[in-house]
Motif scaffolding. Structure first.
Motif, short mmCIF file in Angstrom:
data_model
loop_
_atom_site.label_atom_id
_atom_site.label_comp_id
_atom_site.label_asym_id
_atom_site.label_seq_id
_atom_site.Cartn_x
_atom_site.Cartn_y
_atom_site.Cartn_z
N HIS A 70 0.87 -1.19 0.00
CA HIS A 70 0.00 0.00 0.00
C HIS A 70 0.90 1.23 0.00
N SER A 71 1.08 1.85 -1.17
CA SER A 71 2.06 2.92 -1.30
C SER A 71 1.83 4.07 -0.33
N SER A 72 0.57 4.47 -0.13
CA SER A 72 0.34 5.61 0.77
C SER A 72 0.67 5.23 2.22
N LEU A 73 0.32 4.02 2.63
CA LEU A 73 0.64 3.58 3.98
C LEU A 73 2.16 3.43 4.16
N PHE A 74 2.83 2.92 3.13
CA PHE A 74 4.28 2.79 3.18
C PHE A 74 4.93 4.16 3.33
N GLU A 75 4.49 5.14 2.53
CA GLU A 75 5.06 6.48 2.61
C GLU A 75 4.82 7.11 3.98
N GLU A 76 3.61 6.96 4.52
CA GLU A 76 3.30 7.51 5.84
C GLU A 76 4.16 6.84 6.91
N THR A 77 4.36 5.54 6.79
CA THR A 77 5.18 4.82 7.75
C THR A 77 6.62 5.31 7.71
N MET A 78 7.15 5.53 6.50
CA MET A 78 8.52 6.01 6.37
C MET A 78 8.67 7.43 6.93
N VAL A 79 7.66 8.26 6.74
CA VAL A 79 7.70 9.61 7.33
C VAL A 79 7.73 9.50 8.85
N ASP A 80 6.89 8.65 9.41
CA ASP A 80 6.85 8.47 10.87
C ASP A 80 8.19 7.96 11.40
N LEU A 81 8.80 7.02 10.69
CA LEU A 81 10.10 6.49 11.11
C LEU A 81 11.18 7.56 11.01
N SER A 82 11.08 8.41 9.99
CA SER A 82 12.03 9.52 9.85
C SER A 82 11.90 10.49 11.01
N ILE A 83 10.68 10.76 11.42
CA ILE A 83 10.45 11.66 12.56
C ILE A 83 11.06 11.07 13.83
N LEU A 84 10.87 9.78 14.03
CA LEU A 84 11.49 9.14 15.19
C LEU A 84 13.01 9.33 15.16
N SER A 85 13.59 9.16 13.99
CA SER A 85 15.03 9.34 13.84
C SER A 85 15.44 10.78 14.14
N LEU A 86 14.67 11.74 13.65
CA LEU A 86 14.95 13.15 13.93
C LEU A 86 14.86 13.47 15.42
N LEU A 87 14.01 12.74 16.13
CA LEU A 87 13.85 12.95 17.57
C LEU A 87 14.91 12.21 18.40
N GLY A 88 15.83 11.55 17.70
CA GLY A 88 16.94 10.91 18.40
C GLY A 88 16.74 9.45 18.73
#
Length: 111
Positions: A70-88
């Protein structure tokens, strides 16, 4: 200044943790429900103790391979994981392949 995390959050008893399977469509939040600026600030402030608690830690997340389909779910998941990374938070992502393995076994004529 934030109080120490130990004063805000209590340890989680591993006996109380469980896995709940969800339909991927439940994770899509319509734009009309996203909320305004005041709500964002309130939400962010309420998350601060959790951010502090997980900064510099490594977490292991398991996602279903269905997310990849599911491309939209995959993209949203990757954004969320990126945010976690940005938060340390250091993220280790484990992708389940149960569906693909089952399909390959059936295609090979074995069960």
């Amino acid at each position: 200044s934030l109080a120490p995390v130990g004063e805000l959050l209590k340890p989680l008893d591993p006996q109380l943790v469980s896995v709940v399977e969800q339909d991927p469509s439940v994770f899509t939040l319509p734009a009309t429900q996203a909320g305004g600026g005041d709500r964002f600030v309130e939400l962010f402030r309420s998350c601060a103790p959790y951010i502090k608690m997980h900064q510099g830690r490594t977490i292991v997340l398991h996602i279903s391979s269905l997310v990849l389909e599911h491309s939209s779910l995959f993209e949203e998941t990757m954004v969320d994981l990126s945010i976690l990374s940005l938060l340390g938070v250091r993220v280790v992502l484990v992708v389940g392949m149960h569906g693909q393995v089952d399909d390959a076994v059936r295609a090979a004529g074995a069960e």
